[in-house]
Write a protein that holds these residues in place. Structure first.
Motif, short mmCIF file in Angstrom:
data_model
loop_
_atom_site.label_atom_id
_atom_site.label_comp_id
_atom_site.label_asym_id
_atom_site.label_seq_id
_atom_site.Cartn_x
_atom_site.Cartn_y
_atom_site.Cartn_z
N VAL A 117 -4.15 -2.15 -7.25
CA VAL A 117 -3.68 -1.80 -8.60
C VAL A 117 -4.85 -1.27 -9.42
N GLY A 118 -4.55 -0.25 -10.24
CA GLY A 118 -5.55 0.31 -11.13
C GLY A 118 -5.50 -0.35 -12.50
N PRO A 119 -6.41 0.04 -13.40
CA PRO A 119 -6.47 -0.57 -14.74
C PRO A 119 -5.17 -0.39 -15.53
N ASP A 120 -4.41 0.70 -15.24
CA ASP A 120 -3.16 0.95 -15.97
C ASP A 120 -1.98 0.20 -15.39
N ALA A 121 -2.23 -0.74 -14.48
CA ALA A 121 -1.20 -1.58 -13.83
C ALA A 121 -0.37 -0.82 -12.82
N LYS A 122 -0.69 0.46 -12.54
CA LYS A 122 0.06 1.24 -11.56
C LYS A 122 -0.37 0.88 -10.14
N PHE A 123 0.62 0.87 -9.22
CA PHE A 123 0.32 0.61 -7.82
C PHE A 123 -0.36 1.84 -7.20
N ILE A 124 -1.53 1.61 -6.62
CA ILE A 124 -2.23 2.68 -5.90
C ILE A 124 -1.84 2.66 -4.43
N TYR A 125 -1.61 1.46 -3.93
CA TYR A 125 -1.23 1.31 -2.52
C TYR A 125 -0.39 0.05 -2.38
N ALA A 126 0.64 0.11 -1.54
CA ALA A 126 1.46 -1.07 -1.22
C ALA A 126 1.71 -1.06 0.28
N ASN A 134 9.01 -3.81 2.01
CA ASN A 134 10.22 -4.41 2.59
C ASN A 134 10.72 -5.57 1.74
N THR A 135 9.80 -6.35 1.16
CA THR A 135 10.19 -7.53 0.39
C THR A 135 10.87 -7.16 -0.91
N ILE A 136 10.29 -6.18 -1.65
CA ILE A 136 10.87 -5.85 -2.97
C ILE A 136 11.94 -4.78 -2.87
N GLY A 137 12.09 -4.13 -1.70
CA GLY A 137 13.21 -3.21 -1.49
C GLY A 137 12.95 -1.77 -1.89
N TYR A 138 11.71 -1.42 -2.25
CA TYR A 138 11.37 -0.03 -2.55
C TYR A 138 10.60 0.57 -1.36
N ASN A 139 10.78 1.90 -1.14
CA ASN A 139 9.95 2.53 -0.12
C ASN A 139 8.58 2.85 -0.70
N SER A 140 7.66 3.30 0.16
CA SER A 140 6.28 3.52 -0.27
C SER A 140 6.19 4.60 -1.35
N ARG A 141 7.06 5.62 -1.25
CA ARG A 141 7.03 6.67 -2.28
C ARG A 141 7.47 6.11 -3.63
N GLU A 142 8.53 5.27 -3.60
CA GLU A 142 8.99 4.67 -4.86
C GLU A 142 7.95 3.73 -5.45
#
Length: 705
Positions: free
Chosen positions: A25-34, A40-48
């Motif tokens: 996660v970056g300083p702006d709370a955005k996901f940089i990598y998952a 699979n756990t939260i139900g979003y794909n990597s692009r989402e």
């Protein structure tokens, strides 16, 4: 974000192998990598995930909270905490998170590793908190989604069958002073005000339940409430009795005895002495625990006495021996007493011989019920399968005796390759009958190709049905296979056959008679093996008289006619169809409807439904959107009142029978007997059919051969 991911590509591949949820996660709370586990756990794909931030999955976190969290990690280097995540489908679950600061190319980032702990966390909290409050029936309310979890003991104490009975709107009515309990629950939910009170229930006779609850905070926000219920009716009664007079204790039903560390009987009540068959002198001057309890030894007693001192109270079952050497089981609660510097064991017991017998009888009864239930489930499964195969065909919902004759026709014609013509008003479910015929035929594992002749432009319908070669007409830039080619080996369903242009009808007639056709622009005749099922809501005989439908095509299609009766002629099906549509659209709309109100069913049953099943489905879908609650009540979604009247278009039962018998006779060319006669199709004796024809006035010349 792309540059960072390119740099971290190798590490990301390694992270995907971990069995934990990992994000950067970056300083702006955005996901940089998952990593893959997180996605699979939260139900979003990597692009989402690349478009999400921490605040999207942790709904308890605010932008200000994130800034404080970032600052704390930057200062401390790492943190370990628990929180709540939300999946794409809206499910909340507890996670334990380890987060650590790391730097790359002069920029700071967070690496978080999370592990779901929802179920273990709940049971741990149940154990920890119920031990702290009272070790009785525990419950936990999650304010994020209103879900509630509880121990079986909590449900048993308040005599509810499911968890919904423990929700705040339902549980308050279990108590005589429901307003008081509503206020207590409101205080802990809204203000975090814990409570611990004794309330009287509405049972007859009333019971006394200790109700306690406290908030579970995340920061300064209440996100869960934990509580317990404890049935203290007997305790309250015993306390009252003991405080009232010593004689009450002496004559209590329970056995009461006090032992010292050596196992001597220091005190006992009359109930115990009477049950054992000893006098007071025998008990107080001569008896020790080892004589009363044949299973007690010195080593056991010393360990037992010390355990009571350590824990304060124990509950267990033992066997006691009477003066006549007979034995009986008792349930014992042993309590530690400290008096004048000495330790004592105060034991309260009760004869549970009858309870043991009841438990045994109950166990045997439950085993019998279990066996019967399993047998009924097997029988029910078999019957449902039989009904699905023989009458309802699984996708057709009906309990109407009137409609059963239609389904019997479907059952009769399905195993054959006979061409079928389904007639009936719009919205009666003609396509469902076609699917049932196909599914129960020997072509059921081959495709069912549907063509709606009313929706195709006249200039395209020939190409749609029979296909074309490249260059056959302007715009034909590629070869296209027709629907008859696609249906080869299977079934084609020609819906709204009355809309087929007159100039194409000979070509269809050729396919029916010869099983062959020519593509547009083609030079080779194509052979196909296709079963044809046609449907229409128009009067084809009238169209023949008008010259818009070929008579020879009609008779080739009308080999086995099935008339799908309108909904107003099968009114017993309205309640079950309405309930089916209610459940279907409630799920789609996220509503909680479970049933239709009697007044709603009454109005639906009084309506003619000119649009048939399709109109009923549309009505229920609109009602689900407009209304709320668990019961669908009448509303402005219903048709105008003047339309709510009983139909006067019905034919008499004899008229319907006469029409149906004539249709079958026309199909058999008025042959009554024999393997292909009308009596065989109608499953009646030849003589019985002759008699019914005479009674119904069917007088056309017939043959019995």
């Amino acid at each position: 974000m792309k540059d960072v991911l390119d740099e971290f590509q190798l590490k990301a591949k390694l992270m995907d192998q971990l069995p934990y949820e990992v994000v950067w996660v970056g300083p702006d709370a955005k996901f940089i990598y998952a990593n893959e586990k997180f996605c699979n756990t939260i139900g979003y794909n990597s692009r989402e995930c690349g478009t999400l931030s921490v605040l999207d999955i942790n709904t308890t976190l605010t932008p200000e909270g994130w800034k404080a969290h970032w600052k704390e990690v930057m200062e401390k280097g790492s943190l370990n905490f628990t929180t709540v995540h939300k999946t794409k489908k809206g499910r909340f679950y507890d996670v334990e998170v380890y987060v650590q600061k790391f730097s790359y190319n002069g920029k700071n980032y967070l690496c978080a590793i999370a592990k779901e702990i929802t179920e273990p966390n709940f049971h741990k909290k149940i154990i920890d908190n119920t031990y702290e409050i009272g070790n009785i029936g525990g419950w936990e309310l999650t304010l994020l989604d209103g879900s509630i979890m509880a121990t079986p003991c909590a449900m048993e104490i308040l005599k509810v069958k499911d968890l919904e009975g423990l929700t705040p709107p339902k549980v308050i009515h279990k108590f005589k002073d429901s307003g008081r309990y509503r206020s207590l629950l409101g205080g802990v939910i809204r203000n975090g005000t814990a409570f611990d009170e004794i309330l009287e229930t509405n049972d007859s006779p009333p019971r006394y339940v200790r109700a306690a609850a406290k908030p579970i905070l995340k920061g300064n926000k209440i996100y869960r409430v934990f509580g317990i219920y404890q049935d203290i009716t007997e305790i309250k009664q015993k306390d009252s009795d003991l405080n009232f007079h010593k004689a009450v204790m002496e004559n209590a039903r329970d056995f009461i005895a006090v032992f010292n560390k050596e196992g001597d009987v220091i005190h006992c009540n009359k109930s115990l002495m009477k049950h054992l068959g000893y006098s007071q002198d025998d008990m107080l001057n001569q008896k020790k625990i080892f004589e009363l309890d044949p299973g007690a030894s010195r080593e056991w007693w010393d360990a037992h006495f010390q355990e009571i001192i350590d824990k304060g109270s124990l509950n267990f079952e033992r066997l006691l021996s009477r003066a006549d050497d007979t034995q009986f089981p008792i349930d014992v609660t042993a309590n530690h007493l400290r008096f004048n510097g000495q330790d004592y064991n105060c034991a309260v017991g009760r004869d549970i011989t009858a309870k043991k017998m009841r438990d045994l009888e109950l166990h045997e009864a439950l085993q019998e019920i279990k066996a019967l239930k399993e047998r009924l489930e097997i029988e029910n499964e078999y019957l449902q399968e039989e009904i699905g195969n023989k009458i309802n065909f699984k996708s057709i919902i009906s309990s109407s005796e009137t409609y059963k004759s239609v389904l019997i026709q479907v059952e009769q014609v399905a195993p054959t390759d006979t061409t079928v013509l389904i007639t009936g008003e719009s919205g009666t479910g003609k396509e469902l009958l076609a699917r049932a015929i196909h599914s129960n035929s020997k072509r059921g594992n081959r495709p069912l190709i549907k063509v709606n002749c009313a929706t195709l432009a006249k200039e395209l319908i020939e190409s749609e049905l029979f296909g074309h070669r490249k260059g056959a007409f302007t715009g034909a830039t590629a070869h296209k296979e027709g629907k008859f080619t696609l249906a080869d080996g299977g079934t084609i369903f020609l819906d709204e056959i009355g809309e087929l242009p007159l100039e194409l009808q000979p070509k269809l007639l050729r396919v029916i008679q010869e099983g062959e056709f020519d593509e547009l622009g083609g030079t080779k005749t194509i052979k196909v093996d296709v079963r044809i099922i046609a449907a229409t809501n128009r009067d084809l005989k009238e169209m023949i008289r008008e010259g818009s439908f070929r008579e020879d095509l009609f008779y080739r299609l009308n080999v086995f006619p099935i008339h799908n009766i309108p909904l107003r002629a099968r009114k017993p099906d309205i309640p079950i169809l309405a309930q089916y549509f209610l459940e279907k659209y409630s799920v789609k709309a996220g509503k909680a409807f479970k049933r239709l109100a009697p007044q709603t069913l009454e109005k639906l049953m009084a309506y003619n439904f000119p649009g048939n099943i399709r109109e009923l489905e549309n009505l229920i879908e609109r009602a689900v959107i407009i209304e709320n609650g668990t019961t669908l009540n009448p509303g402005n979604w219903l048709p105008e009142q003047e339309n709510l009247s009983l139909s006067n278009e019905f034919k008499s039962l004899e008229a319907n029978q006469r029409e149906y018998i004539i249709g079958v006779l026309e199909h058999t060319q008025w042959r009554v007997g024999g393997p292909s006669g009308a009596a065989k199709i109608l499953n009646v004796n030849d003589k019985t059919l002759f008699a019914k024809m005479k009674r119904l006035g069917i007088e056309k010349q017939i043959s019995a051969k």
